[in-house]
Design a protein around this motif. Structure first.
Motif, mmCIF file in Angstrom:
data_model
loop_
_atom_site.group_PDB
_atom_site.id
_atom_site.type_symbol
_atom_site.label_atom_id
_atom_site.label_comp_id
_atom_site.label_asym_id
_atom_site.label_seq_id
_atom_site.Cartn_x
_atom_site.Cartn_y
_atom_site.Cartn_z
ATOM 1 N N GLY A 1 86.986 29.638 8.015
ATOM 2 C CA GLY A 1 87.085 28.210 8.257
ATOM 3 C C GLY A 1 88.336 27.608 7.662
ATOM 4 N N GLY A 2 88.216 26.372 7.171
ATOM 5 C CA GLY A 2 89.369 25.652 6.644
ATOM 6 C C GLY A 2 89.615 25.847 5.172
ATOM 7 N N ASN A 3 89.157 26.943 4.602
ATOM 8 C CA ASN A 3 89.259 27.154 3.162
ATOM 9 C C ASN A 3 90.660 27.462 2.665
ATOM 10 O OD1 ASN A 3 86.770 27.311 1.243
ATOM 11 N ND2 ASN A 3 85.989 27.980 3.236
ATOM 12 N N GLY B 1 79.739 16.769 9.175
ATOM 13 C CA GLY B 1 80.728 15.771 8.774
ATOM 14 C C GLY B 1 81.813 16.313 7.884
ATOM 15 N N ARG B 2 82.026 17.643 7.907
ATOM 16 C CA ARG B 2 83.048 18.230 7.047
ATOM 17 C C ARG B 2 84.461 18.016 7.585
ATOM 18 N NH1 ARG B 2 78.595 22.232 6.590
ATOM 19 N NH2 ARG B 2 77.974 22.336 4.400
ATOM 20 N N GLY B 3 84.569 17.343 8.735
ATOM 21 C CA GLY B 3 85.881 17.005 9.274
ATOM 22 C C GLY B 3 86.363 15.634 8.854
ATOM 23 N N VAL C 1 86.555 20.675 1.299
ATOM 24 C CA VAL C 1 85.605 19.905 2.117
ATOM 25 C C VAL C 1 85.219 20.796 3.303
ATOM 26 C CG1 VAL C 1 85.201 17.753 3.364
ATOM 27 C CG2 VAL C 1 86.701 17.776 1.367
ATOM 28 N N ASN C 2 84.365 21.781 3.035
ATOM 29 C CA ASN C 2 83.970 22.808 3.983
ATOM 30 C C ASN C 2 82.806 23.577 3.352
ATOM 31 O OD1 ASN C 2 85.371 24.511 2.041
ATOM 32 N ND2 ASN C 2 87.274 23.997 3.096
ATOM 33 N N LEU C 3 82.349 24.644 3.996
ATOM 34 C CA LEU C 3 81.476 25.564 3.295
ATOM 35 C C LEU C 3 82.379 26.307 2.312
ATOM 36 C CD1 LEU C 3 78.631 26.756 2.972
ATOM 37 C CD2 LEU C 3 79.316 28.571 4.539
ATOM 38 N N ASN C 4 82.428 25.801 1.100
ATOM 39 C CA ASN C 4 83.540 26.164 0.230
ATOM 40 C C ASN C 4 83.405 27.567 -0.351
ATOM 41 O OD1 ASN C 4 84.983 25.366 -2.896
ATOM 42 N ND2 ASN C 4 86.060 25.310 -0.951
ATOM 43 N N ILE C 5 84.553 28.253 -0.351
ATOM 44 C CA ILE C 5 84.721 29.527 -1.031
ATOM 45 C C ILE C 5 85.479 29.232 -2.315
ATOM 46 C CG2 ILE C 5 85.719 31.834 -0.907
ATOM 47 C CD1 ILE C 5 85.495 31.482 2.208
ATOM 48 N N ALA C 6 84.760 29.180 -3.415
ATOM 49 C CA ALA C 6 85.409 28.824 -4.689
ATOM 50 C C ALA C 6 86.342 29.944 -5.113
ATOM 51 C CB ALA C 6 84.364 28.578 -5.760
ATOM 52 N N ASP D 1 74.628 22.284 8.686
ATOM 53 C CA ASP D 1 74.699 20.837 8.477
ATOM 54 C C ASP D 1 75.135 20.524 7.047
ATOM 55 O OD1 ASP D 1 74.224 17.954 8.823
ATOM 56 O OD2 ASP D 1 73.004 18.545 10.536
ATOM 57 N N HIS D 2 75.195 19.233 6.711
ATOM 58 C CA HIS D 2 75.772 18.796 5.437
ATOM 59 C C HIS D 2 75.014 19.325 4.229
ATOM 60 C CE1 HIS D 2 72.521 15.846 6.017
ATOM 61 N NE2 HIS D 2 72.546 15.715 4.700
#
Length: 460
Positions: A199-201, A86-88, A454-459, A419-420
């Motif tokens: 990804g979308g980072n 659900g990261r979209g 809102v993704n597998l975040n890269i801080a 997954d989430h």
């Protein structure tokens, strides 16, 4: 960034101002089309954005990003909407919806294609096959080109032509400050490295340019299925074939239930992209093995091969996935997977094994942010069901089966299957490995405020 502090009146006023020049559509809760627009592929995801920006170009995306930042809203980006976690989408924030941006322009003489950020693989393949061209893409045609590619992009052609992201020539990005840049080997090389796997980072990908290859229109492919009592032998055959597979052949094994909802099966799916006589020789051991209950391996359109799994993954079904990469498939691992499948809580659930070899594994892990460059098997416990009342049982099955398989997996994971609840440093290290420090450096340069998180975040 402050989150969820902006009231509905502020959102409405700001959206009305942006709408004066916005080419797409801005939807708030209660508006016609809002409920359909907020839904994603996974029926478990029931988020309600404060605003949905349905963009039709990079200018719309830039306006939406600036609006979200001005209002202090969390920003999520959706292409095909297939992200299982659900990261979209986002609760109470801004959803940048690219689903109206589905244009695909193929340049047959150059063997390239320009693809808008919201295109689906079905759109891509339909246009490309007019010219007998293709590039590595998703095995389900309703998957978004953007999300799949930026996370890696496994598909039928990856042994021959690498991951989807290995075929990228350039990506047009809308950055966190609203600027639009093109990332390629010539421009913004650091960003181009990072988005290929990150990804979308780093921003919103509004358009892609792909390298294309001669494929089809007719290829050899299909599926053979055996009774579940033969599952051990089928998975051993899969392992043996994988050990000698050429770059022309992609293999997938599946433990699944037949459409009758009762009969459990062990299946092998194959795609072969060499000469017909080579394909016949390569698939002969599969076709000659045992007494299958179904054998539909043979010549077929490439577009048909890429829709073969569509019906088994319907939009709106409830999904929960657990996935890991295994470098080997031992007899003990095979027994563990079969035992896990036999206790599946829903007939829609599957256990999948996707073989990684060939061109996708011959790239140095540091060449792109995407680091899963090993030969082996991507293992997926795909739990799927329809009734919300079955959530606990079906999620519990995937978690239990996954835990049982952990002694047999390696250290890598494929980001597009997370997954989430797959979050944190451990997941990031499993996905990116030694590329993670460089990714954080690029994040600090292009998104220092972590607008795109809102993704597998890269801080940063």
């Amino acid at each position: 960034m402050s989150q969820q502090t902006t009231n509905t009146t502020d959102v409405a006023a700001a959206a009305a101002e942006v709408a004066k020049t916005f080419s797409g559509t801005l939807l708030q809760p209660g508006a016609g089309g809002y409920d359909a627009a907020r839904r994603v592929h996974n029926g478990c995801i029931d988020k309600r954005p404060a605003l949905i920006a349905q963009c039709i170009g990079a200018a719309d995306i830039a306006d939406a990003v600036n609006l979200g930042r001005d209002l202090g809203l969390e920003i999520a980006v959706r292409g095909g909407g297939h992200n299982v976690g659900g990261r979209g989408t986002v609760d109470g924030g801004l959803l940048i919806d690219l689903s109206r941006m589905r244009h695909v322009q193929v340049h047959p003489q150059l063997r390239t294609a320009d693809v808008a950020g919201g295109a689906l693989w079905g759109d891509f393949n339909r246009e490309a096959q007019l010219f007998g061209l293709a590039t590595t893409g998703g095995v389900v045609s309703s998957t978004g080109v953007g999300g799949l590619t930026l996370g890696g992009g496994l598909g039928w052609l990856m042994p021959k032509y690498g991951m989807a992201l290995d075929n990228l020539i350039s990506v047009d990005m809308v950055l966190a400050d609203g600027r639009v840049v093109r990332a390629s080997d010539e421009d913004h090389q650091d960003l181009f490295w990072a988005v290929r796997g990150g990804g979308g980072n780093f921003g919103v990908a509004s358009a892609f340019e792909f390298e294309m290859h001669p494929v089809g229109p007719i290829v050899t492919g299909g599926l053979v299925a055996h009774p579940i009592s033969k599952a051990r032998d089928v998975l051993r055959l899969f392992r043996d074939l994988a050990a000698t597979a050429t770059d022309d052949m992609m293999l997938i094994a599946a433990l699944l239930t037949a459409p009758d909802g009762v009969t459990k099966l062990a299946g092998l799916a194959v795609g072969h992209f060499g000469l017909p006589e080579a394909a016949a020789a390569a698939t002969a051991p599969i076709k000659q093995f045992g007494q299958p209950v179904m054998d539909v391996i043979g010549p077929m359109p490439y577009t048909a091969l890429n829709t073969m799994f569509d019906a088994s993954l319907p939009r709106g079904a409830r999904n929960y996935w657990k996935s890991h990469f295994a470098n080997q498939l031992t007899d003990t691992a095979i027994d563990t997977l079969i035992d896990g499948f036999m206790s599946a809580a829903s007939p829609m659930s599957q256990v999948l094994l996707e073989h990684f070899h060939g061109a996708a594994t011959r790239v140095t892990p540091s060449h792109t942010a995407y680091a899963l460059r090993e030969s082996g098997f991507n293992l997926l416990f795909l739990s799927q069901w329809m009734d919300q009342a079955d959530d606990e049982a079906c999620i519990g099955w995937a978690r239990t089966a996954y835990e049982a398989a952990k002694p047999h997996v390696g250290h890598r994971r494929y980001i597009n299957y997370l997954d989430h609840d797959d979050v944190g440093d451990a997941c990031a290290h499993a996905v990116y490995g030694s590329n993670l420090p460089r990714l954080r450096d690029v994040k600090r340069q292009y998104d220092p405020d972590n607008v795109f998180h809102v993704n597998l975040n890269i801080a940063p």
